[in-house]
Design a protein around this motif. Sequence first.
Motif, PDB file in Angstrom:
ATOM      1  N   SER A 262      -4.970   0.749   3.565  1.00  0.00           N
ATOM      2  CA  SER A 262      -5.424  -0.445   4.331  1.00  0.00           C
ATOM      3  C   SER A 262      -5.614  -0.263   5.673  1.00  0.00           C
ATOM      4  O   SER A 262      -4.655   0.454   6.300  1.00  0.00           O
TER       5      SER A 262
ATOM      6  N   PHE B 242       0.767  -1.105   0.090  1.00  0.00           N
ATOM      7  CA  PHE B 242       0.005   0.000   0.111  1.00  0.00           C
ATOM      8  C   PHE B 242       0.629   1.190  -0.027  1.00  0.00           C
ATOM      9  O   PHE B 242       2.126   1.192   0.306  1.00  0.00           O
TER      10      PHE B 242
ATOM     11  N   TRP C 198     -10.376  -1.455   3.381  1.00  0.00           N
ATOM     12  CA  TRP C 198      -9.776  -0.680   2.701  1.00  0.00           C
ATOM     13  C   TRP C 198     -10.596   0.784   3.096  1.00  0.00           C
ATOM     14  O   TRP C 198     -11.728   0.810   3.123  1.00  0.00           O
TER      15      TRP C 198
END
Length: 393
Positions: A155, A136, A160
């Motif tokens: 995240s 991420f 999410w």
Amino acid sequence: MCDIYILGIESSCDETAAAVVRSGEEIVSNVVYSQFATHQAYGGVVPELASREHLRAIVPVVRTALVEAGKSYETIDAIAVTQGPGLAGALLVGLSFAKAAAFAAGKPLIAVNHLEGHIHAVLLEQRQKAGLELEFPVLALVVSGGHTHLYLAESRANGWVYHNVGQTRDDAAGEAFDKVAKLLELGYPGGPIIDFLAPHGNAKAVNFPFAQIKHRDRNPENRHEADARRIDFSYSGIKTAVLRYVELHDMRSSIEHRREALRAMASPKPPDYITLCDQQTLDLIASFQSAVVNDLVSKTLAAAREYNASTLLVSGGVAANSLLRDHFEQQARQEGLPAYFPSRQLSTDNAAMIAAAAYPLYLAGEFAEAELSAEAALRLGKDDASRKQELER
Ligand code: KG4
Ligand code: ZN
């Protein structure tokens, strides 16, 4: 943890779909009834006809998905349905059906955002292939007939969070494919046939330049600082440019000839279209596709640099496009950025992606109330200006 089976239902546009997915990672069944034949004559989706077709198809499609999965309402764990965005009447069919089925079966109902569904199409297949470890932030381009949106995803413990960092100001990229195909009498939907014909033309024949769009508002006083980082798209201009080219180059008679010839064929196949397109038309198609793809790829990669994205996801109907995949793969690789796509089958609308997106919501216990209503303009995440304000707080 024991396996969780979710029945997904999707009816936001012109596909009536149902699927059973195990624990967000295995497609057990996936049934898609496409309404292309109904809308073909109109060169685009007619909302009233779409609702009527969904009504006809929803019962057999859901039943088939359950039978093919070897499941029944008693043996699934939850029902997930697309809440929006999409056509209001079309959404309502899937949603009403899902609500009634969940109530009758005593199963939890999960509301899914269609755009998040497209993102989960990628995750589902990657998980199915092998354990997926994503880095991420993830930058996701959702590019379809109704959307061209860039989301930065991070995240969090319960799933999410999404920030909208760019989107189209007018037409979606898939809409441009469909409108250009309609203008050139290539049928509906336009994307697959343009994808098929473009390699037969010269992509450098016609130059369609795109501008950078940086601000949401032309008035500098209304601009938020974060707007300067936005990377927006616009695809209505290219449709007009194609129309102007057709008129300037007297292509009307060749279009009319193709229309007549196609009308005389029972079910024309892609090779028939090649024989019915002269070189000038093929060149125009190739140039159009190349311009849209270059714009999508270059702006998405610019956004990836701007936001230091570690991973790229591309999903939605237009993600099925061969040139788009090639360019993304090549250029993302050059930047050392892993890029993931769904298979072509899962790029366009389906319910497996809805069932997969529902899995984390199931685990978090995020179930819908009985009053759940369809939201034609449902948004995903926050926009970049609100993200900036949040960070400043
Ligand atoms: O995701 P989708 O099935 O429905 C929406 O949510 O809009 O996307 C449908 C769109 C249509 O505009 C169609 O022309 C486009 O995706 N499309 C493609 C291709 N396959 C479908 N566009 C370009 N190349 C393709 N191969
Ligand atoms: Zn879609």
